[in-house]
Design an enzyme around this catalytic site. Structure first.
Site, PDB file in Angstrom:
ATOM      1  N   ASP A 154       0.875  -1.157   0.000  1.00  0.00           N
ATOM      2  CA  ASP A 154       0.000   0.000   0.000  1.00  0.00           C
ATOM      3  C   ASP A 154       0.925   1.223   0.000  1.00  0.00           C
ATOM      4  O   ASP A 154       2.118   1.124   0.295  1.00  0.00           O
ATOM      5  CB  ASP A 154      -0.938  -0.022   1.220  1.00  0.00           C
TER       6      ASP A 154
HETATM    7  C1  GLC Z   1      -4.309   4.429  -0.235  1.00  0.00           C
HETATM    8  C2  GLC Z   1      -5.180   3.208  -0.019  1.00  0.00           C
HETATM    9  C3  GLC Z   1      -5.095   2.216  -1.137  1.00  0.00           C
HETATM   10  C4  GLC Z   1      -4.864   2.962  -2.428  1.00  0.00           C
HETATM   11  C5  GLC Z   1      -3.467   3.553  -2.355  1.00  0.00           C
HETATM   12  C6  GLC Z   1      -3.148   4.415  -3.573  1.00  0.00           C
HETATM   13  O1  GLC Z   1      -3.789   4.845   0.979  1.00  0.00           O
HETATM   14  O2  GLC Z   1      -5.041   2.530   1.221  1.00  0.00           O
HETATM   15  O3  GLC Z   1      -6.321   1.481  -1.148  1.00  0.00           O
HETATM   16  O4  GLC Z   1      -4.975   2.082  -3.531  1.00  0.00           O
HETATM   17  O5  GLC Z   1      -3.265   4.330  -1.183  1.00  0.00           O
HETATM   18  O6  GLC Z   1      -3.967   5.534  -3.594  1.00  0.00           O
END
Ligand code: GLC
Length: 744
Positions: free
Chosen positions: A264
């Site tokens: 993430d």
């Molecule tokens: C965010 C989310 C994730 C997302 C990523 C990119 O914090 O937790 O679901 O795809 O970052 O935006």
């Protein structure tokens, strides 16, 4: 044939002789995947292998330009393709051709209980991703709905692992048939947003394997997910983006996952752990996925320079690096360099039609006393009053990373006006003031929701207008603001915000044809539930929201959705809260918050039934404008060996006066077992579309897995001999027929 003619024939393409094809194996789209991967890997330098396992920009990672292997582009999110941002910023790039279709939120998809809708969803959103040249779609999410206050439940598929698993598989296949990878998220145990970067999940194996892993396992083993996203939180004191237990032992070991684990954004925290504990592709370091990070830090990423240094100074070999590079190459050859990659399409009528159909099937009719619905405008001069901010407020902007820039969003008011144009007079009043902002990440709604009048003035206006309307439709619920249905924060409780309860209670006194539409991705408290004759769960339906809602309220569509989560009457009936097991306990010596899943497997209806607590609305509940009657369920065996299939059959009839769809649910209980087991668990469902008077025999094939619990000591699934009870009906709290059989 003479040589000259032969050469000419070969030149113009009737080549009876094979022209020497010097396409390298890794670029030959007809060669087996693993041969392409090994060929490419053998040609890459160590530095090039390092290049492809970490980000080079906000949403892309580097390919191997020297070999003609392209960069990898990722995009949010599960409900639509996010607008382009600047290379290294969250801010908008300002494109004018990246507006998209917003498909219904995944709770609404789950509420269709229709795998065909999942397949349609995956195909459609996959086409939009392909058109935008995206290789990895950062979704879908299947985190289990442990608490109704979790800010991101709207992005997930409810409280039951079986339903979520059945519904996520076709979505994954639909997306990946376009040559676009899904990124199943957030793996795992990311069940609330508060403290999401520091929560350490403390959970027993049985609960983990029975409740929180099955949907991910189905997504990997049946859906064939090509990538999966590590969650922000921790498990056994290791961050999920580099976690020996969850990524190496379970995901790659037990489940045989051959794709890439993507962090993430900002979920990676340590080079050694990232090297050894299963991370393959690092994104967003030094950002929390929402806000800015360190400028252009890409060479300093944990899997960049620091990793290369360790290899150069002999601290670590290249075995792990080769495995990571293989997984990224596999993803590239499955997507941008795959012969299955489609050109795709954006904002096509087919996609709007898909969004509307999914919305039509996802809307849940919770209550319909006196058959107030569908609204009847046969007589001229009818008046409908629409009340509430959520009748007009854009819901596709906000909520965190799933926020979108849509080409269009039909509001509930727009949809109702369009459907009743020339049929009835439709008027709107504010009713209440919620969140007047409308911007996320540089995308603005352009709406001016400013309001100067007081709460009481707004209620007085609504009540006065309601008195002489034939129907009053209150559209409220939550929205995508912080502490509502929104990433990175949780709600404070079940209650509706902005004093909506007061408005609803006043309207219920003013007009008996009151319909309340709750727009939310979560359960809410309804203190007025007895005073309101008709209640509809409207979800976040995206671009076609208003059309779907109008379809159902006017009766053009017969509602068929069922709740994928329990609506509790109070948090006291939610295990996580009843046992004070949320949001966890902060350690004295660090910022880690230990969150113990004290309720174990008793999540949602499992808790309610174990505690004999009556819900506001039960898991699987949803009404129709027609009626269905169930015959007696039967099983083809009284004694079951466990090695084959047992078939349970139940006749279902549409005994009403209009066509409709019924979701027949099958639950299994094991009344006498050596361990505590839920009263019953969902182990089958089928959505059947029936004409008036039509009867169908619904058959469920059950195997031993449907009878098993996870024996943590043996680390294996186990079905104990004895009697099992199969319960069949239209909802978890509405069982029409049971049948028993003995497992030998
Ligand atoms: C965010 C989310 C994730 C997302 C990523 C990119 O914090 O937790 O679901 O795809 O970052 O935006």
């Amino acid at each position: 044939m003479k040589p000259t003619i032969l050469a000419l024939a070969a030149f113009i393409g009737f080549a009876p002789v094979a022209i020497a094809d010097n396409t390298p194996v890794y670029l030959d789209k007809n060669k087996p995947l693993e041969e392409r991967v090994e060929d490419a890997l053998s040609r890459m330098t160590t530095a090039e292998k390092i290049d492809i396992i970490h980000a080079q920009s906000k949403f892309s990672s580097r390919g191997v330009p020297r070999l003609g292997i392209p960069d990898v582009w990722t995009t949010d999110g599960p409900h639509g393709i996010r607008p382009e941002v600047k290379w290294d910023e969250w801010d908008q790039a300002g494109w004018t051709n990246d507006s998209c279709v917003a498909f219904p939120a995944l709770t609404a998809l789950a509420a269709t209980w229709n795998p065909e809708m999942s397949a349609l969803y995956g195909k459609s959103i996959g086409e939009e991703a392909a058109y935008r040249n995206k290789d990895i779609l950062l979704g879908p999410g299947v985190n289990i709905y442990r608490t109704p206050v979790n800010g991101r439940n709207f992005e997930y598929m409810g409280e039951d692992p079986y339903l979520a698993g059945r519904m996520v598989v076709p979505y994954i296949k639909g997306v990946q048939a376009n040559g676009v990878a899904v990124c199943l998220k957030h793996f795992a145990l990311n069940n609330n947003e508060v403290n999401r970067h520091t929560t350490n999940a403390v959970i027993d194996d049985r609960t983990l394997y029975e409740i929180y892993l099955p949907a991910f396992k189905a997504g990997v083993q049946e859906g064939g997910a090509w990538t999966i996203m590590g969650a922000y939180n921790l498990y056994k004191d290791q961050h999920l983006c580099h976690n020996q237990y969850m990524l190496n032992d379970i995901l790659k070991g037990e489940w045989g996952f051959d794709g890439a684990v993507v962090s993430d954004w900002g979920g990676c925290h340590d080079t050694d752990q990232a090297i050894h504990n299963g991370l393959d592709l690092e994104f967003g370091s030094w950002t929390d996925g929402l806000k800015a990070g360190r400028k252009n830090a890409y060479d300093a990423y944990y899997l960049a320079g620091p990793y290369l240094d360790q290899i150069k100074n002999g601290k670590v070999g290249t075995k792990e690096l080769d495995d990571k590079a293989r997984r990224v190459l596999r993803t590239i050859f499955r997507t941008s360099l795959s012969k299955d990659r489609v050109r795709g399409s954006m904002c096509s009528e087919a996609h709007y039609d898909a969004a509307r159909r999914i919305g039509d099937e996802g809307i849940v009719l919770l209550k319909n006393d006196g058959k107030v619905l569908p609204m009847n405008f046969d007589k001229p001069g009818k008046k409908m009053l629409v009340v509430g901010e959520n009748a007009v407020k854009m819901m596709t902007v906000g909520g965190g990373s799933s926020s979108l820039k849509v080409q269009r969003e039909i509001s509930p008011l727009d949809g109702l006006k369009a459907a009743l144009n020339g049929v009835a007079d439709v008027e709107w009043v504010r009713g209440y003031v919620g969140d007047v902002t409308g911007e996320y990440n540089g995308v603005t709604t352009g709406q001016d929701l400013s309001e100067s009048r007081s709460k009481d003035e707004l209620i007085a206006e609504a009540v006065a207008k309601a008195k002489d309307a034939d129907y009053v439709v209150f559209v409220g619920g939550l929205n995508k603001s912080a502490h509502q249905d929104c990433e990175d924060s949780d709600r404070a409780g079940l209650e509706l915000p902005y004093a909506q309860d007061e408005v609803i209670a006043a309207l219920a006194k003013a007009n008996r044809n009151l319909i309340v539409v709750n727009i939310s991705g979560n359960a809410v408290a309804m203190p007025w539930v007895k005073e309101v004759p008709a209640i509809v769960q409207g979800w976040f339906l995206g671009s076609e929201a208003g059309n779907s809602l109008a379809d159902v309220l006017t009766g053009k569509v017969n509602p068929s959705g069922k709740l994928p989560m329990t609506f509790p009457t109070s948090l006291d009936n939610v295990g996580a809260h009843a046992l004070n097991a949320y949001p966890g306990v902060k350690r004295a010596d660090s910022d880690i918050v230990d969150l113990e899943y004290k309720e174990g497997i008793l999540v949602g209806y499992r808790w309610h039934e174990a505690k004999k607590a009556k819900p506001l609305f039960a898991f699987g509940h949803g009404l129709s404008y027609t009626d269905f009657t169930y015959g007696k369920a039967s099983a083809d065996k009284k004694e079951y060996s466990g090695s084959d299939i047992i078939t349970v059959t139940v006749p279902v009839t549409n005994s009403g006066d209009r066509a409709g769809a019924e979701i027949v649910q099958l639950y299994i209980g094991d009344p006498k077992s050596s361990v505590m087991r839920p009263v019953k668990e969902l182990k089958g469902f089928q959505k059947v579309f029936l004409q008036p008077g039509e009867t169908v025999d619904v058959n469920f094939m059950i195997d031993k897995s449907a009878l098993s619990f996870f024996d943590a000591d043996a680390h294996a699934w186990k079905a104990e001999p004895g009697e099992f009870v199969v319960s069949v009906g239209p909802a978890s709290d509405n069982i029409k027929s049971t049948v028993k059989f003995k497992l030998k």
